[in-house]
Design a protein around this motif. Structure first.
Motif, short mmCIF file in Angstrom:
data_model
loop_
_atom_site.label_atom_id
_atom_site.label_comp_id
_atom_site.label_asym_id
_atom_site.label_seq_id
_atom_site.Cartn_x
_atom_site.Cartn_y
_atom_site.Cartn_z
N ILE A 233 44.87 33.34 39.46
CA ILE A 233 44.38 34.45 40.25
C ILE A 233 45.41 34.81 41.33
CG2 ILE A 233 42.58 35.24 41.83
CD1 ILE A 233 41.66 35.04 38.97
N LEU B 154 35.78 32.81 36.86
CA LEU B 154 35.72 33.05 35.41
C LEU B 154 34.77 32.12 34.67
CD1 LEU B 154 36.83 34.84 33.18
CD2 LEU B 154 38.73 33.22 32.91
N LYS C 245 39.24 37.81 36.09
CA LYS C 245 38.47 37.91 37.33
C LYS C 245 38.25 36.52 37.93
CE LYS C 245 35.89 42.07 36.04
NZ LYS C 245 34.53 42.66 35.84
N GLU C 246 37.94 36.51 39.21
CA GLU C 246 37.64 35.24 39.87
C GLU C 246 36.31 34.69 39.36
OE1 GLU C 246 38.06 35.09 44.11
OE2 GLU C 246 39.56 36.69 44.13
N ARG D 162 34.60 42.49 29.93
CA ARG D 162 34.44 42.55 31.38
C ARG D 162 34.91 41.27 32.08
NH1 ARG D 162 28.50 42.00 30.08
NH2 ARG D 162 27.84 39.94 30.81
N SER E 53 39.78 42.32 34.62
CA SER E 53 39.75 43.58 35.35
C SER E 53 40.34 44.68 34.49
CB SER E 53 40.56 43.46 36.65
OG SER E 53 40.73 44.72 37.25
#
Length: 640
Positions: A317, A464, A461-462, A451, A454
């Motif tokens: 991330i 996950l 995404k964080e 989804r 991003s």
């Protein structure tokens, strides 16, 4: 008086009953709606008439008491007799000071229509209200056990007579199912399962798929509703094992196939997934004919599930925080990257799902109870501790089509759903460092179509692990979008329903807030009127005949000369003449005897100036129509 008071109460109660029956009821016919409103107003009017009539009768009794106790100007006497149509009574200090009880009763008469006719119908309005209810309704649920007893040779139909679809395609060792030792074995997930998984994954919505009429069918009609279902199905239990660069201790102990060295900032990967270790192979063996029927031989491990692949996923991330000047990664990166690695194990899971339908939308709150791994096996280790990816143990935990067939078919259904997810996860995303630049991602995975990544930066995404678990859960729940699926069943549960309805709305507090003071004031007036009648021993009226007989006084004849037309304006000097009602003190030759209280003759009650009147005494015989026969007897006694 009593009958009028009771009638007023009954009409008020009737209005309450009518409004109570209309409360929260809908009426689409506008003409009938108007009629119902008019019925309530009619009852309010009748109640006004009854209560008003009661007070008017009481008022008349009290007028004569006031006229007996005090002398009033003719102008004030006019106001007292015309109080129901002339409000000037309330600004006349003479009437207020000398006949306060009468004026108060007159005020009640004027205010009764305001409370009953004007304000009481306002207790019934028309608008939206929240209707709350509950009912036991058959709602969709999932039953993966149905796959355990599915035989592809025999079609099954749901209660709507629609052919049901399975999650899996199977092969067999004998299409006729007659050869000794024959069995069916798993081939791949079905096209229907793949279609649902693809639509859900590509929708990018933060919820599962559903049918268009899901709210109507689940809520039992055009309601919003909430309910809870429980079912057993497949689920991924995820655990983070590494956070930050060089945090590899737990990875080695768990036998991870990679560590954080490949992830940014040490490596060049923003995402990597190893999700196929020990996967069910396809085809299962060489030499398979049509339908997966072995041509020459049947291998010992044909169709056996040895393990369920563990999802090993690493991602990094971008923190968007500028690297410090002494960072060893300044030569390639501008911001700090935080690597993470987690694993997810396929479990048989108990789902508890709270559905909340609101309008065209719905949301879910899901609780997970991970029961046990779908296939409880793992990879063995070499003597040096490294993982032997070719050896899966223990063998006794393998799931074979030759053994427990229902368990095998259910496991195959679980495996099929897991395979639908894993096709989106496998692969990697490489990052081209921004120094010397330009920086951009290279995508080698279909995860960017979901989804989980991003859609603006193509970066994971964080959080996950939780997102992946929920993503798979939504894929499971999306099976509801196709009621033809074999695993879609029904369960009768308590459904709490709500909806806004346009209907009559009755506020009983408003109605009785209007009638309460009226009933109290009318009851007080009734009490005063009844007490006055009891004290006087007779009743009074204000009809013409009563006025005629109570104005038979020569004094009145004298002072009213020239004003007999009843015209307006009336002579002002006459209007200010003070009169009183009482016993006329005069001598009557015809009746020459001494009456009670020292008055001579059969006394006559009339209006007159105070100096010629005496008090009226209860029980005394006065000249009147009712006393005509008694007068004859008294005259005869005098002659005798």
């Amino acid at each position: 008086m009593v009958v009028s008071f009771i009638a007023g109460l009954l009409f008020a109660l009737g209005q309450h009953v009518l409004y109570k029956r209309l409360h929260h009821t809908t009426e689409d016919d506008e003409q009938r709606k108007v009629k119902l409103v008019l019925y309530g107003r009619a009852l309010a009017y009748l109640s006004k008439v009854a209560f008003g009539g009661c007070v008017i009768i009481c008022y008349r009794q009290r007028i004569w008491r006031a006229l007996r106790d005090h002398a009033f100007s003719i102008w004030s006497i006019d106001q007292l007799f015309l109080a129901t149509e002339d409000p000037s009574l309330f600004v006349n200090w003479e009437t207020i000071s000398k006949a306060s009880t009468v004026v108060a009763m007159a005020l009640v008469i004027w205010l009764i229509p305001l409370a009953t006719i004007i304000f009481s119908p306002g207790a019934l309005t028309f608008g939206d209200y929240l209707e709350v209810g509950s009912a036991v309704i058959a709602v969709p649920t999932l039953n993966f056990t149905a796959e355990s007893y599915k035989n592809y040779r025999n079609a099954t139909y749901n209660r709507k007579n629609v052919k049901q679809r399975s999650l899996i395609y199977v092969n067999t060792t004998d299409k006729a199912a007659s050869a000794p030792g024959w069995f069916d074995y798993y081939d791949q997930y079905s096209a229907d399962a793949e279609r649902i998984a693809l639509i859900m994954a590509y929708s990018l919505k933060e919820q599962s798929l559903s049918t268009e009429d899901a709210r109507l069918s689940s809520c039992g009609g055009d309601f919003n509703c909430t309910y809870t279902i429980s079912f057993i199905g497949p689920g991924y239990n995820c655990e983070e094992l590494a956070r930050g660069a060089d945090d590899d201790q737990k990875l080695a102990e768990a036998g991870a196939p990679f560590d954080t060295s490949g992830l940014a900032p040490v490596g060049r990967l923003a995402y990597i997934a190893d999700v196929d270790r020990g996967d069910y192979s396809r085809p299962q063996q060489e030499g398979l004919g049509l339908g997966g029927v072995p041509i020459d031989f049947i291998s010992e491990d044909l169709g056996i599930f040895q393990t369920e692949p563990v999802l090993w996923i690493g991602y990094s991330i971008d923190s968007n925080e500028t690297l410090p000047a002494d960072s060893p990664y300044n030569e390639t990166w501008k911001t700090r990257y935080d690597p993470h690695i987690f694993k997810c194990t396929h479990y048989e899971t108990k789902y508890t799902v709270d559905f909340n339908y609101s309008g065209p939308y719905f949301n879910t709150h899901i609780s997970f109870d991970f029961i046990s791994p779908i296939i409880n096996t793992t990879f063995s280790r070499f003597d040096n501790g490294s993982v032997n990816w070719e050896d899966i143990v223990p063998v006794e935990n393998y799931i074979s089509p030759r053994g427990d067939v229902p368990l095998y078919k259910k496991t195959a259904a679980y495996h099929a759903m897991g395979s639908c997810l894993r096709k989106f996860l496998r692969g990697k995303i490489e990052l081209e460092p921004p120094i010397p630049g330009p920086g951009y991602p290279r995508v080698y995975s279909e995860v960017t179509k979901t989804r989980l990544v991003s859609n603006t930066t193509a970066m994971p995404k964080e959080d996950l692990p939780m997102l992946l678990r929920d993503f798979y859960t939504d894929m499971i729940l999306s099976l509801f979008s196709d009621p033809k699926m074999l695993v879609v069943a029904e369960e009768r549960v308590l459904v709490n329903t709500t909806r806004y309805r346009s209907s009559f709305i009755y506020d009983s507090g408003k109605l009785w807030a209007c009638y309460g003071p009226v009933i109290f004031c009318v009851f007080v007036s009734l009490t005063v009127g009844a007490w006055t009648i009891w004290e006087d021993g007779t009743t009074f009226s204000v009809g013409f005949s009563r006025i005629m007989v109570t104005t038979r006084n020569s004094t009145l004849d004298h002072i009213s000369r020239g004003a007999c037309l009843g015209n307006d304006p009336f002579p002002p000097e006459l209007m200010h003449t003070r009169l009183k009602f009482g016993v006329l003190v005069e001598y009557t030759e015809e009746l020459d005897y001494t009456g009670q209280d020292g008055y001579q003759g059969l006394s006559h009650c009339t209006f007159g100036v105070p100096s010629e009147l005496g008090p009226i005494v209860k029980g005394t015989i006065y000249a009147g129509l009712k006393d005509k026969q008694r007068m004859r007897i008294m005259k005869k006694e005098k002659i005798d």
